[in-house]
Scaffold this active site. Structure first.
Site, short mmCIF file in Angstrom:
data_model
loop_
_atom_site.label_atom_id
_atom_site.label_comp_id
_atom_site.label_asym_id
_atom_site.label_seq_id
_atom_site.Cartn_x
_atom_site.Cartn_y
_atom_site.Cartn_z
N TRP A 194 -0.74 -0.64 3.37
CA TRP A 194 0.02 -0.68 3.77
C TRP A 194 -0.29 -0.64 5.40
O TRP A 194 -0.51 0.15 5.76
CB TRP A 194 0.97 1.13 3.13
N ASP A 275 -1.11 6.77 -4.55
CA ASP A 275 -0.31 6.80 -2.94
C ASP A 275 0.88 6.34 -4.01
O ASP A 275 1.21 5.09 -4.29
CB ASP A 275 -0.43 5.71 -1.69
N LYS A 311 12.61 5.26 -1.16
CA LYS A 311 12.42 4.31 -2.45
C LYS A 311 13.38 4.42 -3.02
O LYS A 311 14.97 3.72 -2.93
CB LYS A 311 11.76 3.75 -2.26
#
Length: 466
Positions: A194, A275, A311
């Protein structure tokens, strides 16, 4: 604002100077002209000296104290949306930012979130400051959601949980903890990863290096390279792992590969650092998407886990997440939590309450919780359908025989197309498809109706741009 300094030397009574003329930096003495020189004697380029025969005047010009600060480059992810908004073409597609969209490509607020907010209004809850560690009810349910309510690490109170500013803020807290209490330790980051991971560790002054992850030849996982690099890292390194739906590739290890990764990390005395940004949103199952984290916890390993609800609950703007540190004892967890609070206090003091209450209400209420799981399955299912339709369109339109099946093997909201920077630029410049330059596209921003158009763009860019 510019300051003006006036210095008059040997002025005669006939020399009359108005304040207005002085501030304009203009003076006329009879018909004489004005010459302007830098005041080199003082060595200050912001000071200008004007001479008028026997009269001299020194004027400071407006030079900012921030003159040495350069313009920052656009964010590689958020900058995509800025460029998209400036495009007036009706066919444009924004596949850059990872945010869920409906089939009509509109933002979506979950029904269960609206119900949780209505409950908050009915209760008349206040807006008082939270504790430094956040909302207690949120911290309880988020740890239980991640590890399982009956997990030993929960029952033995071995998890230090602190509410953070979504995933980014939670990662940043953990990075500060590493920098302060593990000086010199490095973090291993997947290549690619990311786009914000490296920024976070750079700003925290935590050294990092990369381990191999993506294999461009297979558009899959370079598992052997990954294991080799983790083995080669200095003992006691932190290994940053994506719990599910790896960003940007969408490529996850198999359960058997996760076991091997855990073996190597244990052998090298490394510390796993997960993560978890997509729990429940990747596969549609909260438990399946947390299986990698639970595997490591079941082995008795100490580990860090950053969580985000951007999300899976669509709480992008609420900035709600958590950092969890699993320790070997309850005493160690209490000490770690105290230091995380100490780090948070001068950083942002305490976290926001609105998103924390939404999560606590949804996860803590059985009816709302079941409704949330159904909505997550719906969102994950829509992305799976789009993924399948894109594969079908590519396979039908591309007559070269290229195998596009890697798209179906990936998981989550992203797909790593394998397009290089030049090909990605062609996607944008010619086809008005906005995406990151590493070839990542967000399938959450794609509709079934746009799949064929996107397939045309990908095929053209792949075959016609070197």
């Amino acid at each position: 604002m510019a300051s003006t300094m006036i210095s008059l030397a040997s002025a005669t009574p006939s020399a009359s100077l108005s304040v207005q003329e002085t501030l304009k930096g203009k003076m006329r003495l009879g018909s004489s002209s004005v010459s302007t020189l830098f005041n080199k004697e003082k060595g200050n380029p912001s000071i200008k000296k004007k001479s008028f025969g026997r009269i001299s005047m020194t004027v400071a010009v407006n030079v900012s104290r921030f003159e040495g600060i350069a313009m920052a480059p656009p964010d590689p992810i958020l900058g995509v949306s800025e460029a998209f908004r400036a495009d007036i073409d009706v066919k444009k597609l924004n596949l850059g930012v990872g945010a869920y969209r409906t089939e009509e490509l509109q933002p979506y607020v979950l029904d269960v979130v609206k119900k949780a907010e209505n409950l908050m209004l009915e209760r008349g809850e206040n807006k008082e400051y939270l504790a430094i560690e956040g909302l207690a009810a949120f911290n309880k349910v988020t740890a239980e959601l991640l590890f399982g309510a009956d997990n030993q690490v929960i029952e033995q109170q071995r998890v230090a949980t602190v509410q953070g500013l979504s995933g980014t803020g939670s990662l940043r807290l953990a990075a500060a903890l590493i920098e302060r209490y593990f000086p010199g330790a490095q973090v291993l980051i997947s290549s690619p990863t990311w786009g914000n991971h490296k920024n976070i560790f750079n700003d925290a002054r935590v050294p990092w290096s990369e381990y191999r992850y993506y294999d461009p030849k297979t558009v899959g996982l370079d598992f052997e390279g990954m294991i080799s690099d983790i083995k080669a890292a200095p003992e006691g390194s932190f290994v940053l792992l994506h719990g599910c739906a790896h960003n940007p590739t969408g490529i996850d290890p198999t359960p058997e590969q996760w076991e091997k990764i855990a073996d190597v990390i244990q052998e090298k005395n490394h510390i796993p650092f997960f993560d978890v940004a997509y729990q429940g949103f990747a596969s549609g199952s909260l438990d399946a998407d947390a299986s990698s984290v639970r595997l490591f916890a079941a082995r008795g390993m100490e580990l860090l886990v950053a969580q985000s609800y951007s999300k899976n609950l669509g709480l992008y703007a609420e900035r709600i997440g958590a950092i969890n540190v699993v320790c070997s004892s309850a005493d160690a967890a209490a000490r770690v939590k105290s230091q995380l609070k100490r780090i948070a206090r001068p950083m942002y003091s305490n976290p926001p309450v609105h998103g924390a209450r939404i999560v606590a209400n949804v996860v803590g209420d059985p009816a709302l919780f079941n409704e949330w799981k159904a909505e997550m399955e719906m969102m994950a299912g829509r992305i799976k359908n789009v993924r399948q339709k894109l594969f079908d369109s590519l396979s039908a339109k591309d007559k070269s025989g290229k195998d596009w099946s890697f798209i179906l093997k990936q998981i989550g909201m992203f797909s790593f197309t394998g397009l290089n920077k030049a090909q990605s630029d062609n996607m944008t410049n010619k086809w008005h498809v906005y995406m990151t330059k590493d070839g990542r596209i967000s399938l959450a921003g794609l509709s079934l109706a746009k799949c064929e158009y996107l397939a045309d763009a990908i095929i053209d860019s792949y075959h016609n741009v070197s």
